[in-house]
Enzyme design. Structure first.
Site, PDB file in Angstrom:
ATOM      1  N   GLU A   1      34.771 138.827  85.551  1.00  0.00           N
ATOM      2  CA  GLU A   1      34.308 137.698  84.254  1.00  0.00           C
ATOM      3  C   GLU A   1      35.535 136.869  84.317  1.00  0.00           C
ATOM      4  O   GLU A   1      36.711 137.353  83.850  1.00  0.00           O
ATOM      5  CB  GLU A   1      33.935 138.574  83.053  1.00  0.00           C
ATOM      6  CG  GLU A   1      33.523 137.757  81.979  1.00  0.00           C
ATOM      7  CD  GLU A   1      34.615 137.294  81.095  1.00  0.00           C
ATOM      8  OE1 GLU A   1      34.771 135.914  81.163  1.00  0.00           O
ATOM      9  OE2 GLU A   1      35.094 137.887  80.243  1.00  0.00           O
TER      10      GLU A   1
ATOM     11  N   CYS B   1      37.400 133.359  76.208  1.00  0.00           N
ATOM     12  CA  CYS B   1      36.510 132.740  77.439  1.00  0.00           C
ATOM     13  C   CYS B   1      35.391 131.971  76.900  1.00  0.00           C
ATOM     14  O   CYS B   1      34.690 131.208  77.557  1.00  0.00           O
ATOM     15  CB  CYS B   1      36.394 133.857  78.618  1.00  0.00           C
ATOM     16  SG  CYS B   1      35.774 135.168  77.972  1.00  0.00           S
TER      17      CYS B   1
END
Length: 491
Positions: free
Chosen positions: A258, A292
């Site tokens: 990720e 993020c």
């Protein structure tokens, strides 16, 4: 304001059920980003310590009881880990706030409970899983078993260190694997306690190991190239993910990444601004923008652009920036000097690119004890050019770009004009448009009229350079297991 006494901690690697003394004198310091006080001396794990951790994890997998333990017993121990985390949540939240620079109430009320729930969820989820059975006409029966893979390297980031580590550790352990964890070197404090928490919960020695260090030429590289490691789960920067993929290629290690993001937060003219503005503010500035999933590109339809800009500016101006340990603080400092310099370098880039500063762009006025902290005001720019660097590059700080658009087609073109594709946000009261736009934004998660709402059963991951694979629910279980087909002749 609540002042917290700083006591410098000695942080060691936890391997095979005990804290290790390092084979060398190599140490590094960890600083409180709010004050620049040293809060920990960390023993750096060299190749010998990492090798010991990986071998301990391999032995625990091959010879220990964890892999073959009844599923109900294994999952009960995971639930006990979750209980211990909640029993220690005040301690863990204080450490997380001090280490990362995030507001203590956020850590206490949201992140630490979510970390505990990660473990409990995957324990519950694993117990509810079945497997496929395929009878054949020719008197054969096929069925599937999902077996643990082996030793997992779990490498976790500095922005949500404890929560994101348990997000990986939960499915890893529930499936019967063993783990070697490396937290980010700038935020090791809470994750360093996971080994002892696992031991207290009755998890056998060697199943959960924690080492500390850096990337290339340090613990990160040794973990990703070690022959005893079977799979790597990493959350962090895209460039680091590419390097890890290369490191694990020779031994064909399974990988789940990720990585970075540059989400488009699209505000259509029929959006409910009373909801869109405060939520967009959180999406831009939560954890000082060090998320993020941050909605750092806000695309606003031209007809409401001026109104949105003014109301968004007013909302940002009301944010209290200050001591993370103060219950009234909305936003703390950036995590480190290196990261502060990276984020503030974009202020010069924005000026060079002709962006219009709407709010922020400087260090806030703060009390004397915070004068050395890495603080930046919530910063808002208008940038008409969606290809500008501040519109394209992941700044990972409290810097947001407002971009006007005319039509739905233009909004989609801007939203998809990026190297990333982790998530996106759509604000509209038009149901058809909500579905239509969500289908066409190329990203792994789309939130409509909300942000940061997670169901742990749902897939999580990104398109393009935002990642490889998906985690969450059965997606996590698929990564942390190997599917085995067994075919039985019934005659």
């Amino acid at each position: 304001m609540e002042q917290v006494q700083t006591r410098v901690k000695e942080v060691k690697s936890f391997v095979d059920g005990e804290y290790l003394e390092s084979s060398t004198d190599a140490k590094f310091d960890v600083y409180n980003p709010a004050t620049q006080e040293i809060i920990a001396h960390v023993q750096e794990a060299k190749e010998e310590e990492v090798d010991r951790a990986c071998r301990a994890a391999r032995k625990a997998f091959e010879e220990g009881p964890w892999r073959t333990m009844p599923l109900s017993e294994r999952c009960q121990k995971l639930r006990r880990m979750a209980e211990i985390i909640l029993e220690r949540k005040e301690e863990l939240a204080r450490l997380e706030a001090m280490d990362v620079g995030k507001p203590y109430p956020v850590a206490l009320e949201k992140e630490i409970p979510r970390a505990a729930n990660n473990l409990k969820f995957f324990a519950d989820f694993m117990e509810k899983q079945g497997a496929e059975v395929y009878p054949m006409d020719e008197d054969y029966l096929n069925y599937t078993r999902y077996e643990p893979v082996g030793v997992a390297s779990l490498i976790t980031p500095w922005n949500l260190p404890f929560m994101l580590t348990t997000w990986k550790l939960g499915p890893c352990l529930a499936a019967g694997n063993t783990a070697v964890i490396k937290p980010a070197e700038v935020t090791p404090l809470t994750v360093s306690l996971l080994g002892e928490i696992a031991k207290e919960a009755g998890i056998p020695d060697g199943v959960v190991n924690v080492v500390h260090g850096f990337g290339p030429g340090s613990a990160g590289e040794y973990m990703t190239t070690h022959p005893d490691v079977d799979l790597i789960s990493f959350t962090g920067e895209t460039a680091t993910g590419k390097s890890i993929m290369k490191s694990g290629a020779d031994s064909l290690k399974k990988v789940s990444f990720e990585l970075g993001g540059k989400a488009a937060n699209i505000i259509f003219e029929d959006a409910n601004l009373d909801k869109a503005i405060p939520t967009s503010l959180q999406a831009a500035f939560m954890n000082s923008g060090q998320v993020c999933l941050a909605g750092s590109r806000i695309l606003v339809q031209r007809s409401i652009f001026d109104e949105f800009v003014e109301r968004f500016r007013e909302a940002a101006a009301s944010f209290k920036v200050g001591d993370p340990q103060d219950s009234g603080t909305n936003m703390g400092p950036l995590v480190s000097k290196e990261h502060y310099e990276k984020v503030t370098s974009y202020l010069k880039v924005a000026e060079e690119e002709g962006a219009t500063l709407v709010h922020g762009g400087k260090r806030p006025e703060l009390p004397e004890h915070l004068k050395n902290g890495y603080y930046l005001e919530p910063t808002i720019y208008i940038q008409e050019d969606p290809k500008a660097r501040i519109s394209q590059e992941e700044i990972f700080g409290p810097v947001v770009t407002l971009i006007p658009f005319e039509t739905e087609e233009e909004a989609l073109e801007i939203a998809n004009d990026t190297d990333y594709g982790l998530n996106g946000v759509v604000w509209t009261d038009n149901l058809q448009r909500a579905h239509r736009v969500s289908h066409h934004v190329r990203a792994g998660t789309i939130w409509v009229n909300c942000w940061f709402v997670r169901d742990l059963r749902a897939p999580f991951g990104g398109f393009n350079q935002s990642g490889v694979g998906r985690e969450g629910g059965h997606h996590s279980m698929e990564f942390f297991t190997e599917a085995k087909n067994i075919c039985i002749a019934l005659e």
